[in-house]
Design an enzyme around this catalytic site. Structure first.
Site, mmCIF file in Angstrom:
data_model
loop_
_atom_site.group_PDB
_atom_site.id
_atom_site.type_symbol
_atom_site.label_atom_id
_atom_site.label_comp_id
_atom_site.label_asym_id
_atom_site.label_seq_id
_atom_site.Cartn_x
_atom_site.Cartn_y
_atom_site.Cartn_z
ATOM 1 N N SER A 1 64.530 -51.707 -14.628
ATOM 2 C CA SER A 1 64.313 -51.234 -13.272
ATOM 3 C C SER A 1 65.437 -51.762 -12.382
ATOM 4 O O SER A 1 66.583 -51.871 -12.816
ATOM 5 C CB SER A 1 62.930 -51.693 -12.771
ATOM 6 O OG SER A 1 62.702 -51.212 -11.466
ATOM 7 N N TYR B 1 67.682 -43.241 -5.901
ATOM 8 C CA TYR B 1 67.768 -44.244 -6.965
ATOM 9 C C TYR B 1 66.608 -45.235 -6.878
ATOM 10 O O TYR B 1 65.954 -45.523 -7.885
ATOM 11 C CB TYR B 1 69.100 -44.976 -6.873
ATOM 12 C CG TYR B 1 69.272 -46.067 -7.904
ATOM 13 C CD1 TYR B 1 69.479 -45.752 -9.241
ATOM 14 C CD2 TYR B 1 69.228 -47.417 -7.546
ATOM 15 C CE1 TYR B 1 69.632 -46.737 -10.196
ATOM 16 C CE2 TYR B 1 69.383 -48.414 -8.488
ATOM 17 C CZ TYR B 1 69.579 -48.077 -9.814
ATOM 18 O OH TYR B 1 69.716 -49.061 -10.754
ATOM 19 N N LYS C 1 63.462 -45.928 -9.672
ATOM 20 C CA LYS C 1 63.154 -47.227 -10.275
ATOM 21 C C LYS C 1 61.722 -47.659 -9.948
ATOM 22 O O LYS C 1 61.071 -48.344 -10.750
ATOM 23 C CB LYS C 1 64.166 -48.275 -9.816
ATOM 24 C CG LYS C 1 65.566 -48.037 -10.388
ATOM 25 C CD LYS C 1 65.562 -47.978 -11.909
ATOM 26 C CE LYS C 1 66.947 -47.841 -12.510
ATOM 27 N NZ LYS C 1 66.924 -47.790 -13.984
#
Length: 282
Positions: free
Chosen positions: A152, A166, A170
């Protein structure tokens, strides 16, 4: 040298370079056999060279496999290669460890985010791990000895400017980590690690605006102050450029490797911090 993972088999996605290559080396040093996954033909030589080096250095067996895990065909190609190279005498295959490391980052401010930025990031960072685990599930151990570690990022929790896409991807992999820890409890533990700034091309591609925005976080991260006596003069100079010391890929790999061992068998469904203290979860 002790090899606590001797005879086990791991799939490491995105393992031709960077954090993925460091994780592959960490597992190889513990005796683990490897499927070294990479996506594009341009990474073929890197993956091949890494495979040769790990095989010779650690007396393990590794196989490079080009496959895009964000497609239904990609994970199946990985399983096919694993079956060919690592099936037991009775024809069975066991996949002991999966490291979902492959990922991309497309950072931009809200007005500039394109639909393709979203779809491609989520295809690689979220759908890819899901498809790989889905395809590999029938081959996981039946005795809870398996390990899945998802890579992650602190971006899932820190709200850095420009990381709508992004950071969201994650956060999604962390949510899936918790779900998988329940669904796969009889097969394996499932955890995530969340690096902060790490050496390599992904972090180097960040804009100066992003680096300035993250500077306050770095200043309050306990382990990001570079020390010449510990890290060398070059690291101190690099820290000036990046506003703080970047993690070495091996430092992230060390945390991942720890989670793959037998001694980590009582840890599952967790996001384990591997970011020098930039983010402290409880």
């Amino acid at each position: 040298m002790s090899q606590p993972l001797k005879g086990k088999l791991a799939i490491v996605s995105g393992s031709s370079r960077g954090i993925g290559a460091a994780i592959a080396e960490n597992l190889a040093s513990k005796g683990c056999n490897l499927i070294l996954n990479y996506t594009t033909p341009s990474s073929a030589s890197l993956a091949s060279e890494l495979s040769d080096r790990l095989n010779k250095t650690y007396s393990i067996s590794s196989v490079p496999v080009q496959a895009d895990i964000g497609t239904p065909e990609g994970p199946q190609a990985i399983i096919t290669a694993a079956t060919s190279a690592f099936s037991k005498a009775d024809g069975s295959l066991q996949i002991d460890i999966i490291i979902n490391n492959a990922g991309i980052a497309r950072n931009d401010l809200i007005p500039n985010v394109k639909v393709d930025d979203f779809t491609e990031t989520y295809r690689v960072n979220v759908l890819g791990p899901l498809l790989l685990v889905q395809t590999a599930q029938p081959y996981l151990p039946k005795d809870r000895s398996g390990r899945i570690v998802n890579i992650s990022s602190v971006s899932s929790s820190t709200g850095f400017i420009g990381q709508s896409v992004y950071g969201g991807s994650k956060a999604a992999i962390e949510a899936m980590t918790r779900t998988w820890s329940r669904e796969l409890a009889e097969n394996c533990t499932v955890n995530a690690v969340n690096p902060g700034p790490v050496e390599g091309p992904m972090y180097a591609s960040n804009s100066e605006e992003f680096l300035e925005g993250i500077e306050g976080w770095i200043k309050h991260t306990p382990l990001m102050k570079a020390r010449e006596d510990l890290h060398g003069k070059e690291a101190v100079e690099e820290a000036k450029q990046w506003h703080g010391r970047l993690a070495k890929t091996g430092e992230i790999a060390g945390v991942v490797g720890m989670l793959c061992g037998e001694e980590a068998g009582w840890c599952t469904g967790q996001v384990v911090c591997a970011n020098g203290g930039m983010l402290m979860l409880h």
